[in-house]
Write an enzyme that holds these catalytic residues in place. Structure first.
Site, short mmCIF file in Angstrom:
data_model
loop_
_atom_site.label_atom_id
_atom_site.label_comp_id
_atom_site.label_asym_id
_atom_site.label_seq_id
_atom_site.Cartn_x
_atom_site.Cartn_y
_atom_site.Cartn_z
N ARG A 207 0.83 -1.21 0.00
CA ARG A 207 0.00 0.00 0.00
C ARG A 207 0.86 1.25 0.00
O ARG A 207 0.43 2.31 -0.42
CB ARG A 207 -0.88 0.04 1.26
N ARG B 240 9.28 6.32 -3.48
CA ARG B 240 9.45 7.19 -4.66
C ARG B 240 10.84 7.79 -4.70
O ARG B 240 11.35 8.24 -3.68
CB ARG B 240 8.43 8.32 -4.62
N ARG C 269 -8.02 -6.23 14.19
CA ARG C 269 -7.49 -5.16 15.01
C ARG C 269 -8.59 -4.15 15.22
O ARG C 269 -9.41 -3.89 14.32
CB ARG C 269 -6.32 -4.45 14.30
N ARG D 291 -0.61 7.29 15.65
CA ARG D 291 -0.63 8.57 14.94
C ARG D 291 -1.56 9.54 15.62
O ARG D 291 -2.40 9.16 16.42
CB ARG D 291 -1.01 8.38 13.46
N GLU E 269 -4.49 7.93 18.06
CA GLU E 269 -5.02 6.64 17.63
C GLU E 269 -4.17 5.52 18.22
O GLU E 269 -2.94 5.52 18.09
CB GLU E 269 -4.99 6.59 16.10
N TYR F 89 -8.92 -6.03 3.45
CA TYR F 89 -8.51 -4.66 3.79
C TYR F 89 -8.91 -3.73 2.64
O TYR F 89 -8.08 -3.28 1.86
CB TYR F 89 -6.98 -4.71 3.97
N ASP G 204 -10.27 -0.28 0.95
CA ASP G 204 -10.45 1.15 1.15
C ASP G 204 -11.86 1.51 0.69
O ASP G 204 -12.52 0.72 0.02
CB ASP G 204 -9.44 1.93 0.30
N1 UDP Z 1 3.26 1.69 7.82
C1 UDP Z 1 4.44 1.83 8.52
N2 UDP Z 1 4.85 3.07 8.90
C2 UDP Z 1 4.13 4.18 8.65
C3 UDP Z 1 2.92 4.06 7.92
C4 UDP Z 1 2.50 2.79 7.54
O1 UDP Z 1 5.10 0.85 8.81
O2 UDP Z 1 4.54 5.28 9.05
C5 UDP Z 1 2.84 0.33 7.41
C6 UDP Z 1 2.03 -0.33 8.52
O3 UDP Z 1 2.30 -1.73 8.51
C7 UDP Z 1 0.62 -0.04 8.07
C8 UDP Z 1 0.73 -0.15 6.55
O4 UDP Z 1 2.03 0.37 6.26
O5 UDP Z 1 -0.30 -0.94 8.61
C9 UDP Z 1 -0.35 0.59 5.76
O6 UDP Z 1 -0.36 1.95 6.15
P1 UDP Z 1 -1.57 2.95 5.80
O7 UDP Z 1 -1.18 4.31 6.26
O8 UDP Z 1 -1.92 2.75 4.38
O9 UDP Z 1 -2.72 2.34 6.71
P2 UDP Z 1 -4.17 2.84 7.18
O10 UDP Z 1 -4.23 4.33 7.01
O11 UDP Z 1 -5.17 2.07 6.38
O12 UDP Z 1 -4.18 2.45 8.62
#
Ligand code: UDP
Length: 387
Positions: free
Chosen positions: A175, A179, A258, A289, A312, A360, A362
């Protein structure tokens, strides 16, 4: 009960898309939701004290590359030009995500160009071949190398999933792109934005149809009302978007999910963190976060002296918790196969959405998958009678 040709269980994006499409085809659709509001986890509301729109179940960012989904969404709402950016804190410094040339140069204290950065990361990632990467850890190391993995992914993932990254599917990490430019847009999609009047207004407009009736605070799995599982299955087509395992009363054992806990706080400052989402990569901070909702709508007139933040936290869901993310370990995948088998033999019940398929998804994927169910699988249900 008013006439119903079809029952939809759950008023999130999957359920509401099916409801709206089927109502347009002429069916009378009843949508039930066990919560006292519509919209599933996309539900948003103005914070009582500040009026700032808060996404009660965590920040929801709409993005898609699917032209049909974008066109469909735009029938019910306009979108702001919001573009999502995420930053992450690691050992007292803030870095841009997803990992890009800015992150790489800041982390290695370097000034590499794209090709040099590519070479450096390729060397660091050379211990693993991306094609062979079977799990999240191997996939991440093969994409970004061990030092960046350990700084930005390993401990965040440990907090988010509390599951050995070698047990997690490689898809979770794909996901997040890497870059070799300074582009730090979080999403790669062609279309992106936030609903101008909020998520709840969008979903209410989907429900605003003469052939759709929504009944809230009505739990399909509770007996004792006329829209319960035993009162409806086999009598009319049912689209079920609740947790797949709960539908079958966990007969094959529970699938692991989760859940999230949110700590909402109004702070007496106009701006707390200068951006909408700050990730916390290190294990010494218990939350994953912080969302600061005012930044999702810079175009709105929000108070200049107060802001709403939400920390969160992620943990394993217990029986009565809201499921958010399928953990999807090897053991879960085995159980899932057995639940899918059961689901196939459940007559005239159609399983969909993140919870109903244990995927999972979106928001845009839930909408796309609902549109495809309406096109491909539900016509057969139309031949059934109603109640
Ligand atoms: N992830 C990470 N560090 C970050 C952000 C994401 O390791 O700073 C990993 C983590 O395993 C997470 C996955 O990438 O579950 C997907 O992140 P995303 O932000 O897409 O998840 P969502 O917003 O759906 O919780």
């Amino acid at each position: 009960m008013t006439r119903a040709d079809m029952l939809i269980v759950g008023s999130g994006f999957f359920g509401m898309t099916v409801a709206e499409r089927m109502a347009e085809l002429g069916l009378h659709v009843v949508v039930i939701d066990r919560r006292d509001h519509i919209g599933g986890n996309a539900f948003s509301e103005p914070d009582a004290e500040t009026g700032i729109e808060v996404h009660r179940y965590g920040a929801h960012l709409f993005h898609t590359s699917n032209g049909a989904v974008w066109e469909y969404a735009n029938r019910f709402t306009t979108f702001t030009p919001y573009v999502h950016h995420v930053y992450t804190k690691h050992r007292g410094e803030v870095y841009p995500l997803p990992i890009n040339l800015g992150t790489i140069n800041q982390f290695f204290r370097s000034a590499l160009g794209p090709e040099q950065a590519r070479q450096l990361i390729a060397e660091q990632a050379s211990e693993l071949n991306s094609e062979d990467a079977a799990d999240l850890e191997q996939k991440a190391i093969s994409l970004i190398g061990r030092p960046l993995y350990e700084a930005f992914i390993r401990d965040y993932t440990a907090k988010q999933w509390q599951t050995d990254p070698r047990e997690l599917s490689a898809d979770v990490i794909t996901r997040l792109p890497v870059r070799y430019t300074y582009d730090n847009r979080y999403f790669n999609d062609r279309f992106e934005g936030l609903p101008t009047d909020g998520y709840t207004a969008w979903i209410e407009r989907m429900a605003d149809h003469p052939r759709i009736e929504v009944r809230l605070s009505t739990d399909f799995l509770d007996e004792g009302h006329d829209l319960s599982k035993s009162a409806t299955v086999g009598r009319l087509p049912v689209v079920y978007t609740g947790p797949l395992d709960r539908y079958f009363d966990d007969v094959e054992g529970p699938l692991s999910w989760r859940t999230l806990d949110f700590e909402r706080e109004v702070l007496p400052v106009g701006d707390f963190q200068g951006t909408s989402v700050m990730n916390y990569a290190d294990p010494d901070v218990p939350y994953t976060r912080i969302h600061e909702f005012r930044h999702f709508h810079p175009e709105r007139a929000y108070p200049a002296d107060r802001t709403v933040i939400m920390r969160e936290y992620s943990r394993f869901a217990q029986r009565d918790d809201e499921p958010y993310y399928p953990v999807n370990t090897a053991a879960d995948r085995e159980r899932l196969l057995r639940y899918r088998e059961l689901a196939r033999s459940e007559r005239d019940v159609f399983f969909g959405g993140r919870l109903g398929t244990y995927q999972y998804l979106d928001m845009h994927m839930a909408i796309a998958s609902a549109m495809s169910m309406v096109q491909n699988r539900l016509p057969e249900a139309l031949s059934l009678g109603g109640v």
